[in-house]
Design an enzyme around this catalytic site. Structure first.
Site, PDB file in Angstrom:
ATOM      1  N   GLU A  54      18.353 -17.813  -4.221  1.00 13.40           N
ATOM      2  CA  GLU A  54      17.579 -16.333  -4.461  1.00 13.40           C
ATOM      3  C   GLU A  54      17.716 -16.647  -6.214  1.00 13.40           C
ATOM      4  OE1 GLU A  54      17.719 -12.220  -4.807  1.00 13.40           O
ATOM      5  OE2 GLU A  54      17.037 -13.873  -2.855  1.00 13.40           O
ATOM      6  N   HIS A  67      17.641 -38.004  -2.699  1.00 18.91           N
ATOM      7  CA  HIS A  67      16.554 -37.824  -1.492  1.00 18.91           C
ATOM      8  C   HIS A  67      15.428 -37.044  -1.787  1.00 18.91           C
ATOM      9  CE1 HIS A  67      20.531 -39.141   1.051  1.00 18.91           C
ATOM     10  NE2 HIS A  67      20.366 -37.900   1.069  1.00 18.91           N
ATOM     11  N   CYS A 107       0.838  -1.199   0.049  1.00 19.07           N
ATOM     12  CA  CYS A 107       0.391  -0.149  -0.472  1.00 19.07           C
ATOM     13  C   CYS A 107       0.700   1.100   0.251  1.00 19.07           C
ATOM     14  CB  CYS A 107      -1.012   0.243   1.120  1.00 19.07           C
ATOM     15  SG  CYS A 107      -2.045  -1.252   1.203  1.00 19.07           S
ATOM     16  N   LYS A 151      14.121 -14.994  -7.171  1.00 17.74           N
ATOM     17  CA  LYS A 151      14.100 -14.431  -9.100  1.00 17.74           C
ATOM     18  C   LYS A 151      13.115 -14.370 -10.017  1.00 17.74           C
ATOM     19  CE  LYS A 151      15.484 -11.027  -6.675  1.00 17.74           C
ATOM     20  NZ  LYS A 151      14.915 -11.527  -5.690  1.00 17.74           N
ATOM     21  N   GLU A 188       9.387 -15.066  -8.805  1.00 21.93           N
ATOM     22  CA  GLU A 188       8.527 -14.129  -8.462  1.00 21.93           C
ATOM     23  C   GLU A 188       8.207 -13.249 -10.113  1.00 21.93           C
ATOM     24  OE1 GLU A 188      10.780 -11.384  -4.771  1.00 21.93           O
ATOM     25  OE2 GLU A 188      12.068 -11.786  -6.472  1.00 21.93           O
ATOM     26  N   TRP A 233      -3.234  -2.534  -1.479  1.00 25.34           N
ATOM     27  CA  TRP A 233      -3.037  -4.265  -1.279  1.00 25.34           C
ATOM     28  C   TRP A 233      -3.565  -4.737  -0.526  1.00 25.34           C
ATOM     29  CZ3 TRP A 233      -1.036  -8.395   1.180  1.00 25.34           C
ATOM     30  CH2 TRP A 233      -0.118  -9.446   0.461  1.00 25.34           C
ATOM     31  N   LYS A 250       6.962  -3.920  -2.760  1.00 25.66           N
ATOM     32  CA  LYS A 250       8.315  -3.950  -2.651  1.00 25.66           C
ATOM     33  C   LYS A 250       7.851  -4.004  -0.977  1.00 25.66           C
ATOM     34  CE  LYS A 250      12.723  -3.201  -2.930  1.00 25.66           C
ATOM     35  NZ  LYS A 250      13.355  -3.857  -4.208  1.00 25.66           N
ATOM     36  N   ASN A 306      -2.770   2.226   5.297  1.00 30.60           N
ATOM     37  CA  ASN A 306      -2.311   0.927   5.126  1.00 30.60           C
ATOM     38  C   ASN A 306      -2.217   0.265   7.058  1.00 30.60           C
ATOM     39  OD1 ASN A 306      -1.376   2.476   2.842  1.00 30.60           O
ATOM     40  ND2 ASN A 306       0.775   2.862   3.658  1.00 30.60           N
ATOM     41  N   GLY A 307      -2.132  -0.894   5.980  1.00 35.89           N
ATOM     42  CA  GLY A 307      -1.701  -2.005   7.771  1.00 35.89           C
ATOM     43  C   GLY A 307      -3.191  -2.901   8.034  1.00 35.89           C
ATOM     44  N   ARG A 317       5.965  -0.300  -4.745  1.00 35.05           N
ATOM     45  CA  ARG A 317       5.070  -1.299  -3.482  1.00 35.05           C
ATOM     46  C   ARG A 317       4.160  -2.177  -3.481  1.00 35.05           C
ATOM     47  NH1 ARG A 317       6.539   1.794   1.268  1.00 35.05           N
ATOM     48  NH2 ARG A 317       5.262   1.045   2.544  1.00 35.05           N
TER      49      ARG A 317
END
Length: 611
Positions: free
Chosen positions: A484, A507, A2, A488, A491, A75, A606, A100-101, A27
């Site tokens: 990582e 395994h 947000c 990426k 995402e 968001w 973000k 926000n939140g 964001r």
């Protein structure tokens, strides 16, 4: 997550707020809206599901004119992404609010307000706050008093900005968790979730602390603490400019940020690392010189990409500094009992410095027996920096793309500096320290060489467009590099990707390998190379196709089922940093070929400022 922009001025604020929303798009969000108070003190609002551009189109067709206003990118948390759930929310035609939140006690407040006759149009927790402010205005409070009353009632993490017909000469905002910055102008003042949103109108800022409420008028800014007492706050001048977040010649911010890594790494080394001189403990703060020799263990806590950086640092910490190191995801660390080793350093990593779980872990650490808290962060004014006794800034510059790139590599460079400081404090061999400092100083040039692989990796990425899954493999410190790389790819391309230590293939994951499952491996020329080669042969024997990013001297040849991309050598202990770069390029070009939203991937944000 947000984004809030709000302000009061002597001019129409619509375009200022809209530009602020554009600058907060990184964001992550699913809808956007804006509300203003006109000259007759009436509220007007526009909301749209989707991108800020769609809101901008609606405002171009029917502009809003007002000198006080609030705006928001949402968001979704409570309620799906619909126009009714989009912010701003309005109560009784008189109060408009953005938020926000998460308001955790929204359910009992909603029930109470319904009993009082307030009608709800949305599924959001935000509308509860709007109606509650209207309730206090009905009782005779002014807007500041109403917000202060409501803040005392709310539970959870939230930031609010409010305007009201009853009190049109002000904008009132508050913070309890998600960040809010106050921007100071001449005859106009603003608040926003991020400095970058306000750079076109001011470079003078102050940062709200948790529990504070700010009252903006055209000619005055007043900040109040939880008890309602006015507090004075230093105004800082930001070194950022409005052009700092332009894409320039690049197609996407992520691409720009990948190619900015040599400079960002150089900036993170500047003035700190000199080949023939030990690092100064003062780079961490004035208390560091006395604290460093006392440290006997390190606990690293972080989220997402920063967690992967911490995992790599664990190998460095134990091999170079001979200090035991544990690494844990912040959202897990908060909710379990810990055995803290004597004289432990609590080290946190965050690009934004506003990651909710990481901040909560810092708070939890205060009840435990840590020697000190060290933050590695990219934002000097962030909450994480202010909460930590020791700080090392990464100097990566603004990172707009949701998928972190230069923040990750600069975090690794900063972590190596911490490792060297700890090793020095324990009397490490001077020749080894000099070699490692030399490797740090060579790193920007080596990253530049790795970026020259871009055309080759572009061709490799074309082969991933129709793939639905991928496995990433690495051993030792390169296992987190593989993690990582997988993160990426998933995402931004939405390809399902997982990473495993290469020795774990047999395994379980080997069951997935076939001609349609590409396997990406990171192959440094180190003492585990022969073990890794055996693991790669296991893949080839099952008909899998390998894409191996290898250092010189690895002696793997291109052939059926084997595609080798040679990465520059010479980086020594810092090879995990260098190996990360081609994996970033692979993810980026795969996403471009698939046509996904590279900079703003679906469902992601973000800055994750809620739990």
């Amino acid at each position: 997550m947000c984004g809030i922009v709000a302000g009061i001025a002597e001019r129409n604020v619509q375009d200022i707020l809209l530009e602020g929303l554009r600058r907060l798009e990184y964001r992550g969000y699913d809808s956007a809206g804006l509300a203003v108070l006109d000259e007759q003190n009436q509220l007007h609002r526009r909301r749209r599901v989707g991108k800020v551009a769609e809101l901008g189109q609606a405002l171009a067709e029917t502009p809003l004119i007002g000198k006080a206003g609030i705006a928001h990118t949402r968001w979704a948390t409570h309620g799906s992404p619909t126009e009714l759930n989009a912010h701003p929310h309005i109560s009784s035609g008189r109060v408009a609010i953005v938020h926000n939140g998460i308001i955790e006690n929204h359910a009992p407040l909603r029930a109470e307000l319904k009993a009082l006759g307030y009608n709800f149009e949305s599924e959001t927790d935000t509308e509860v706050a709007a109606h509650r402010i209207a309730y206090y205005l009905d009782r005779g409070d002014d807007l500041l008093q109403a917000v202060q009353h409501v803040v005392a009632e709310l539970e959870g993490a939230y930031a609010l900005a409010v305007i009201a017909c009853d009190d049109p000469g002000r904008v009132v905002a508050c913070r309890n968790g998600p960040p809010l910055v106050v921007g100071f102008g001449i005859g106009e003042h603003f608040v926003a979730s991020d400095v970058q949103a306000l750079l076109p109108v001011t470079q003078r800022f102050s940062f709200l602390e948790n529990g504070e409420v700010v009252d903006l008028r055209r000619d005055e800014v007043a900040i109040y603490d939880r008890e309602g007492d006015r507090v004075m706050r230093e105004i800082r001048v930001s070194g950022l400019t409005a052009g700092a977040i332009d894409r320039g010649q690049y197609r996407h911010f992520m691409q720009k940020e990948i190619f900015e890594q040599p400079f960002a790494i150089s900036e993170t080394l500047e003035g700190r690392v000199i080949e023939d001189r030990p690092l100064s403990p003062g780079v961490l703060g004035v208390a560091a010189e006395a604290l460093l020799p006392q440290i006997e263990a390190v606990q690293i806590v972080a989220c997402g990409t920063s967690y992967h950086a911490g995992m790599i640092a664990r190998y460095w910490m134990e091999e170079i500094a001979n200090i035991p190191c544990q690494v844990e995801v912040a959202s897990e660390y908060r909710y379990r009992r810990h055995v803290v080793l004597p004289n432990s350093l609590f080290l946190t990593l965050s690009q934004s410095g506003e990651t909710a779980d990481t901040l909560a872990a810092v708070q939890a650490s205060r009840d435990e027996h840590y020697l000190a808290r060290l933050a590695i962060c990219n934002v000097p004014e962030s909450s994480l920096v202010r909460e930590s006794e020791l700080v090392l800034l990464t100097h990566a510059g603004p990172e707009i793309g949701v998928a972190s790139t230069k923040a990750f590599t600069t975090q690794l460079v900063a972590l190596m500096q911490v490792v060297l400081l700890l090793a020095q404090s324990r009397g490490a061999d001077a020749a080894v320290m000099r070699r490692l400092r030399g490797e740090l100083l060579q790193l920007p040039g080596l990253v530049e060489k790795a970026l020259a692989l871009d055309p080759l990796i572009t061709r490799v990425a074309e082969r991933y467009v129709e793939r639905g899954h991928a496995l990433f493999l690495g051993r030792g410190a390169f296992y987190p590099v593989a993690m990582e790389g997988a993160l990426k790819l998933k995402e931004i391309s939405y390809i399902h990707a997982e990473a495993y230590p290469a020795g774990e293939l047999k395994h379980g994951p080997l069951a997935l390998v076939d001609a349609d499952m590409p396997v990406i491996a990171v192959a440094p020329n180190n003492d585990m190379l022969e073990k890794l080669k055996s693991n790669l042969e296991e893949v080839r024997a099952r008909g899998g196709e390998l894409f191996v990013f290898a250092e010189p001297g690895v002696a793997l040849e291109n052939g059926p089922g084997m595609n080798v991309i040679e990465v520059p050598g010479g980086s020594g202990m810092l090879a995990p940093v260098l190996m990360t770069v081609p994996l970033q390029l692979l993810a980026y070009h795969t996403a471009v070929f698939k046509g996904t939203d590279v900079d703003q991937p679906r469902n992601l944000a973000k800055s994750v400022t809620v739990e």
